[in-house]
Design a protein around this motif. Structure first.
Motif, short mmCIF file in Angstrom:
data_model
loop_
_atom_site.label_atom_id
_atom_site.label_comp_id
_atom_site.label_asym_id
_atom_site.label_seq_id
_atom_site.Cartn_x
_atom_site.Cartn_y
_atom_site.Cartn_z
N ASN A 144 17.45 0.00 -4.35
CA ASN A 144 17.05 1.35 -3.95
C ASN A 144 15.79 1.78 -4.70
OD1 ASN A 144 19.18 1.84 -2.12
ND2 ASN A 144 20.56 2.31 -3.79
N ARG A 145 14.79 0.92 -4.68
CA ARG A 145 13.57 1.21 -5.42
C ARG A 145 12.30 1.16 -4.57
NH1 ARG A 145 14.15 1.61 -10.84
NH2 ARG A 145 16.11 0.87 -11.75
N VAL A 146 12.35 0.51 -3.42
CA VAL A 146 11.17 0.37 -2.58
C VAL A 146 11.38 1.20 -1.31
CG1 VAL A 146 9.61 -1.22 -1.39
CG2 VAL A 146 10.80 -1.97 -3.47
N PRO A 147 10.79 2.39 -1.23
CA PRO A 147 11.03 3.27 -0.08
C PRO A 147 10.65 2.60 1.24
CG PRO A 147 9.92 4.47 -1.83
CD PRO A 147 9.89 3.03 -2.23
N LYS A 148 11.49 2.84 2.24
CA LYS A 148 11.23 2.32 3.58
C LYS A 148 10.68 3.45 4.44
CE LYS A 148 14.72 1.49 6.30
NZ LYS A 148 15.94 0.87 6.85
N PRO A 149 9.47 3.30 4.99
CA PRO A 149 8.93 4.36 5.84
C PRO A 149 9.68 4.43 7.16
CG PRO A 149 7.50 2.43 5.89
CD PRO A 149 8.57 2.15 4.87
N PRO A 150 9.51 5.53 7.91
CA PRO A 150 10.18 5.61 9.21
C PRO A 150 9.73 4.50 10.13
CG PRO A 150 8.52 7.35 8.97
CD PRO A 150 8.68 6.72 7.63
N THR A 151 10.68 3.88 10.80
CA THR A 151 10.40 2.77 11.70
C THR A 151 11.06 3.04 13.04
OG1 THR A 151 10.37 1.26 9.81
CG2 THR A 151 10.53 0.28 11.99
N PRO A 152 10.30 3.04 14.15
CA PRO A 152 8.84 2.89 14.20
C PRO A 152 8.14 4.16 13.69
CG PRO A 152 9.68 3.40 16.37
CD PRO A 152 10.88 3.23 15.49
N ALA A 153 6.86 4.04 13.38
CA ALA A 153 6.10 5.20 12.93
C ALA A 153 6.07 6.25 14.03
CB ALA A 153 4.67 4.77 12.57
N GLN A 154 6.14 7.52 13.62
CA GLN A 154 6.17 8.59 14.60
C GLN A 154 4.79 8.81 15.21
OE1 GLN A 154 9.04 9.91 15.46
NE2 GLN A 154 10.11 8.71 13.91
N PRO A 155 4.72 9.03 16.52
CA PRO A 155 3.42 9.22 17.18
C PRO A 155 2.78 10.55 16.79
CG PRO A 155 5.20 9.56 18.75
CD PRO A 155 5.83 9.05 17.48
N GLY A 156 1.45 10.59 16.91
CA GLY A 156 0.71 11.81 16.64
C GLY A 156 0.20 11.87 15.21
N ASP A 157 -0.50 12.95 14.93
CA ASP A 157 -1.11 13.15 13.61
C ASP A 157 -0.40 14.30 12.92
OD1 ASP A 157 -2.90 13.06 11.46
OD2 ASP A 157 -4.16 14.59 12.39
N CYS A 158 0.23 14.03 11.77
CA CYS A 158 0.97 15.04 11.02
C CYS A 158 0.12 15.52 9.86
CB CYS A 158 2.29 14.47 10.51
SG CYS A 158 3.24 15.63 9.50
N THR A 159 -0.20 16.81 9.82
CA THR A 159 -0.99 17.36 8.71
C THR A 159 -0.11 18.01 7.65
OG1 THR A 159 -1.29 19.45 9.92
CG2 THR A 159 -2.99 17.75 10.19
N ALA A 160 1.19 18.13 7.91
CA ALA A 160 2.10 18.63 6.89
C ALA A 160 2.20 17.62 5.76
CB ALA A 160 3.48 18.88 7.49
N ARG A 319 13.73 -0.58 1.43
CA ARG A 319 13.60 -2.00 1.74
C ARG A 319 14.23 -2.80 0.60
NH1 ARG A 319 8.02 -0.76 3.25
NH2 ARG A 319 7.37 -1.60 1.23
N VAL A 320 14.85 -3.90 0.95
CA VAL A 320 15.42 -4.78 -0.07
C VAL A 320 14.38 -5.84 -0.41
CG1 VAL A 320 17.33 -6.30 -0.67
CG2 VAL A 320 17.71 -4.38 0.90
N GLU A 321 13.80 -5.72 -1.57
CA GLU A 321 12.75 -6.64 -2.00
C GLU A 321 13.08 -7.21 -3.37
OE1 GLU A 321 8.85 -4.99 -1.78
OE2 GLU A 321 8.97 -4.58 0.38
N ILE A 322 12.89 -8.51 -3.51
CA ILE A 322 13.08 -9.19 -4.79
C ILE A 322 11.80 -9.98 -5.05
CG2 ILE A 322 14.61 -10.64 -6.18
CD1 ILE A 322 16.82 -10.08 -4.17
#
Length: 439
Positions: A144-160, A319-322
């Motif tokens: 629980n140390r390597v954050p997993k981004p949203p998959t798939p990436a969300q469409p559009g441009d987020c300025t928040a 992500r599970v990474e070693i």
């Protein structure tokens, strides 16, 4: 250290400390490398790489979380906070004299297997690089140390502003903001509840349904009820009983505006929260379905609703990474790696894993049992079965896990009670094998 270590343990969180204790119990000298400046792993709030946040508490009860060898104090609440848990782990290391084996502020960057079958561990410490050569390596550094981004990436441009839950530390980050929390796990629920008190507005987006379980049912910690059933009933029957109990006590998730779960209870990690359902019924957390896209600070959901947000918190897991292991040892990835009883590498004798699994309940009793299995094997008290039997067991477990959990990391999934019982049986069977080999 006065005695040359035979084993290198990577990580001094709960899994690593349990492994050190189990090895010490059977007289196998070990050295442990820990990147932080104290033991305790992810429970140490503010430590580099720790995902702990100020309001973090156990989501499994102390009775079902504590080590057999080191119970939690009886006067503690049912669900202790991170500070108590971190202190309890330090007390564990104190009680069993584990600190001398731990090299703090040492980050392992490479583990290599030599032609003689021994292992060399390279680490970077405060005084430069160090290396040790040992008979075995136990990987116990968590996942629980390597954050997993949203998959798939969300469409559009987020300025928040966007951040992963790994970077969340407390309600101060939410004060006065329009917050969108994305995810259905325990962290998402905790953060949404925090936001409901601190933020200007709180939205919770779930693209699939989850079972939300109060931390107490019928006056008892809810996981103790399932534990009592587990000693007598198969999981399918437990599933039906628990779903009926939830329906009678808190109602269906759809009652609160949440999507209906597509899977049955006990077919994913349960989400425990006392506060979420209350905050939903008070309108302080507003449920939303999955995200269709972003346009600046506006987010469109799959039901067509549009809201403006200042902060998006992605509670999308890890992500599970070693990275210190040769990729050839990990096959298609650490989260798909077949391990005998979720512990022993099939093709690399001397390489074991403690904590590389996802449980329906707590992790601590499981890593304690895994550690005892590893220690028994390294001390000669336990013998593994023949390689073909190990592979057959892995295939059978994967089939059963896939049937139960689908494609959500089936190679890592375990049923808390069933797996704990399996480890006890495995230790007994391996002890008999070891005695037979030595007879």
């Amino acid at each position: 250290m006065g005695v040359q270590p035979r084993v290198a343990v990577i990580g001094a969180g709960a899994a690593g400390l349990a492994t050190l204790k189990a090895l010490a119990d059977v007289g196998v000298p070990a050295v442990c490398f820990e990147s932080a400046d104290r033991v305790g792993g992810l429970w140490v709030y503010g430590a580099p790489g720790s995902p702990a946040y100020r309001t973090l508490h156990l989501n499994t009860s102390k009775a079902r979380t504590q080590f057999v060898d080191h119970p939690m104090p009886a006067h503690w609440p049912d669900y202790p906070d991170h500070a108590r848990v971190a202190g309890w782990l330090t007390d564990y290391a104190d009680r069993f004299g584990l600190h001398d084996a731990v090299r703090l502020r040492h980050t392992v960057d490479r583990v290599e297997r030599g032609g003689d079958g021994r292992w060399t561990v390279h680490a970077d410490g405060p005084d430069g690089g160090v290396e040790v050569t040992v008979d075995a390596v136990v990987v116990a550094n968590g996942h629980n140390r390597v954050p997993k981004p949203p998959t798939p990436a969300q469409p559009g441009d987020c300025t928040a502003e966007q951040l992963h839950s790994h970077a969340y530390r407390g309600p101060d980050q939410l004060a006065g903001r329009r917050v969108l929390v994305v995810g259905g796990g325990n962290s998402a629920m905790d953060i949404a509840v925090d936001a409901s008190y601190a933020a200007r507005r709180t939205l919770l987006s779930l693209r699939r349904g989850v079972w939300v379980v109060p931390k107490h049912l019928l006056g008892r910690p809810s996981d103790t009820l399932n534990g009592a059933l587990a000693r007598r009933l198969p999981w399918r029957l437990r599933q039906r009983i628990t779903q009926r109990l939830l329906a009678a006590t808190v109602g269906a998730p759809t009652r609160y505006g949440l999507p209906a779960p597509a899977h049955g209870f006990l077919q994913d990690h349960p989400t425990l929260s006392d506060g979420l359902l209350s905050r939903l019924t008070h309108g302080e957390v507003e449920p939303r379905p999955g995200i269709a896209g972003f346009d600046g600070d506006r987010v469109t959901f799959t039901d067509g609703r549009v809201d403006e947000v200042d902060l998006v918190i992605w509670c999308t897991g890890y992500r599970v990474e070693i990275p210190f292991l040769d990729p050839a040892l990990l096959g298609d990835g650490a989260d798909t790696l077949p391990l005998y009883r979720h512990v022993f590498h099939l093709d690399a004798p001397g390489l074991a894993f403690v904590g590389l699994m996802q449980s329906t309940g707590a992790a601590f009793p499981l890593v304690e049992a895994q550690a005892k299995l590893v220690a028994a094997q390294l001390s000669g008290r336990y013998a593994l079965p023949e390689p073909h039997r190990q592979r057959a067991a892995c295939r059978a477990e994967l089939r059963a896990a896939t049937a139960r959990w689908g494609q959500r990391r089936p190679a890592m999934r375990v049923d808390f009670d069933a797996y704990l019982a399996e480890l006890r049986r495995e230790l007994a069977a391996g002890t008999r094998r070891a005695h037979g080999a030595s007879a």
